[in-house]
Design an enzyme around this catalytic site. Structure first.
Site, PDB file in Angstrom:
ATOM      1  N   SER A  50      35.021  35.626  40.287  1.00  0.00           N
ATOM      2  CA  SER A  50      36.112  35.567  39.395  1.00  0.00           C
ATOM      3  C   SER A  50      35.950  34.958  38.053  1.00  0.00           C
ATOM      4  O   SER A  50      34.747  34.255  38.005  1.00  0.00           O
ATOM      5  CB  SER A  50      37.391  34.699  40.007  1.00  0.00           C
ATOM      6  N   LYS A  51      36.543  35.185  37.066  1.00  0.00           N
ATOM      7  CA  LYS A  51      36.336  34.530  35.740  1.00  0.00           C
ATOM      8  C   LYS A  51      36.346  32.753  35.760  1.00  0.00           C
ATOM      9  O   LYS A  51      35.615  32.365  34.972  1.00  0.00           O
ATOM     10  CB  LYS A  51      37.032  35.123  34.594  1.00  0.00           C
ATOM     11  N   ARG A  52      37.168  32.391  36.736  1.00  0.00           N
ATOM     12  CA  ARG A  52      36.984  30.906  36.853  1.00  0.00           C
ATOM     13  C   ARG A  52      35.779  30.349  37.472  1.00  0.00           C
ATOM     14  O   ARG A  52      35.510  29.428  37.072  1.00  0.00           O
ATOM     15  CB  ARG A  52      38.057  30.377  37.857  1.00  0.00           C
ATOM     16  N   ASP A  53      34.839  31.296  38.161  1.00  0.00           N
ATOM     17  CA  ASP A  53      33.709  30.609  38.624  1.00  0.00           C
ATOM     18  C   ASP A  53      32.763  30.454  37.543  1.00  0.00           C
ATOM     19  O   ASP A  53      32.069  29.587  37.684  1.00  0.00           O
ATOM     20  CB  ASP A  53      33.059  31.911  39.613  1.00  0.00           C
TER      21      ASP A  53
END
Ligand code: GLU
Length: 512
Positions: free
Chosen positions: A264-267
């Site tokens: 995910s972009k949060r990763d």
């Protein structure tokens, strides 16, 4: 296949995730492999999700990687316009055609009514209310309202949507190039909206109509679109376009570096790694990212890395530049299973591509970074630094950061070897060595090396007594480039100054 036509169809809803770039790449590779056409189509029918700048970002990312469209908003082509918002007027007739031939219906349920119904279902414990065959006869639509009334509602301008009437108890089957036979029971499929109350088509209608009108032969996209494909297959059938149905290929998910779950972009923020091709800056810091380009990746390395996220040539060969990927790519070799985003592998590719780049090419890339940092050296000097450092860096800024000591004095000295080996009485010996070096007429690596070797022999010293101190004196670290070459590059005065400063510092470290 002369007429192979593929499209990359992103929605400009924000920065383009690296998974989207892989989709673009695989489309491009197939098109080029088959001598076909790679099309960029901007799917911007959902005005509520439109983000300014996102389309430019997509184009810039593709341009950086060299995945250039043959047709698209900025290049044009015979099947334009290539932005769905500019094609708005084309879609309605197809929605009406579906209504006419009994495969779609007008739905007058207001958003409030739908919400109320959803809440009612929730209260009964049903959290996934679907507008489908099981409920359509309980809703306000042209199936439950008389024809006359529908007509007068339409005449009066009552807002409506058009929904696909999914058949009951049918198998919807299609062949997927990666997943072979895919089947859905039509009872699992909801009556998707085709035309929204604002007159805009939904993704499903616009996507199928455009694929048809643009003569798309292969639809290659992420796995998350697999369930939608069942609806699309129905649309091809109901619009009488079965003969023109494209081949489908749904690409595997990209998984987190741990292999658990979708990347995910949060990763990216969490792990300090890029998951976008370019940086994206928004007012919201949580929605701002540093991209591969700004980490200091070469586009060739990113392409090579991305190509291997879900595909491999079936041989040991790992290095493929874009044109080589075109030759080797095969949709049938794309895996079904998720592909782990192994950032170490990305770094390794980058390192290899840096090592194999010419100094001149690297100079073009490193120079602007140097200028931005206020590091002002001649091209010739920078180019020599690049040559010395290129086997020792992972990212482009490393040339200036890891190798900072080629541009400024040593900031601090690695202390362990000094504590272990430096003896205060060595200072006098080293001063003599320095005097010998300063006396050299030609201050080149070979002469420096010869002088040092002769000196060691004369004083009965081994390499280990001399070289580590010279290295640390020049670069602060044992890990720097070849010490003789480094000295040549720094020049006599600088070497003299650095060594003089180093002896004093070494005494201090040893004494401390
Ligand atoms: N607009 C869709 C997306 O954003 C395109 C999916 C497809 O390729 O059909 O991914």
């Amino acid at each position: 296949m002369e007429n192979c036509r593929v499209r990359f169809a992103p929605s400009p809803t924000g920065a383009l995730h690296i998974g989207g770039v892989r989709t673009a790449l695989y489309n491009y590779l197939l098109a080029k492999k088959l001598g076909g056409t790679f099309i960029l189509r901007i799917e911007d029918t959902d005005q509520t999700r439109y983000v300014p700048g996102a389309e430019d970002y997509i184009m810039e990312a593709l341009a950086w990687l060299g995945i250039t469209p043959d047709e698209g908003p900025s290049v044009g082509g015979d099947y334009g316009p290539y932005r769905q918002s500019e094609r708005k007027s084309m879609y309605k007739e197809y929605a009406l055609k579906l209504v006419e031939n009994g495969h779609a219906y007008y739905a007058f349920d207001t958003p409030e009514e739908l919400d109320a119904r959803r809440n009612e279902e929730k209260a009964k414990g049903n959290h996934s209310f679907k507008y489908d065959h099981s409920v359509r006869d309980q809703m306000r639509n042209s199936l439950t309202i008389s024809e006359d009334e529908v007509k007068s509602m339409l005449d009066a301008g009552t807002p409506y949507t058009i929904r696909l009437m999914v058949p009951t108890d049918e198998r919807v089957a299609f062949n997927d190039n990666i997943r072979s036979d895919v089947q859905f029971s039509s009872n699992e499929l909801d009556d998707k909206v085709m035309l929204k109350a604002d007159g805009m088509p939904t993704y499903h209608l616009a996507n199928v109509v455009d694929d048809y009108l643009m003569k798309i032969t292969h639809v290659i996209r992420g796995e998350e679109w697999l369930p939608s494909t069942a609806h699309h297959v129905l649309l091809y059938k109901y619009l009488g376009w079965e003969e023109s149905m494209p081949e489908f290929a749904h690409l595997p998910l990209i998984l987190k570096p741990t292999g658990n779950g979708k990347l995910s972009k949060r990763d990216g923020a969490k792990l300090g790694i890029p998951v976008f091709p370019l940086s994206w800056n928004s007012d919201n810091p949580e929605d701002s990212f540093k991209g591969f380009r700004d980490f200091g990746f070469l586009p060739e390395a990113v392409l090579n890395f991305l190509a291997f996220l879900g595909w491999n040539p079936g041989t040991e060969e790992e290095f493929f530049r874009l044109e080589e990927l075109v030759g080797a790519f095969d949709l049938n070799k794309v895996s079904k299973g998720g592909a782990r985003f192994d950032f170490d592998k990305a770094k390794w590719f980058n390192q290899q591509y840096i090592i194999n780049s010419s100094n001149a090419d690297l100079l073009e890339l490193v120079k602007p970074l140097a200028v931005a940092k206020g590091i002002e050296f001649s091209d010739a000097y920078l180019s020599q630094c690049i040559d010395l450092m290129k086997e020792r860096v992972q990212f482009l800024p490393d040339f200036l950061e890891v190798g900072y000591y080629l541009f400024e004095k040593v900031r601090n000295y690695e202390e362990k070897p000094i504590r272990k080996k430096w003896k205060p009485e060595q200072k006098a010996i080293f001063e003599k060595l320095l005097a010998d070096m300063v006396a050299l007429e030609n201050f080149d690596a070979a002469s420096i090396e010869n002088t040092i070797k002769a000196f060691m022999e004369e004083h009965g010293l081994g390499f280990g007594n001399v070289l580590p101190f010279l290295r640390i004196g020049m670069a602060g670290t044992m890990k720097g480039p070849g010490v003789f070459e480094m000295m040549e590059l720094l020049g006599k005065n600088e070497v003299n100054e650095r060594m003089t400063a180093a002896y004093t510092a070494f005494d201090g470290i040893k004494g401390a």
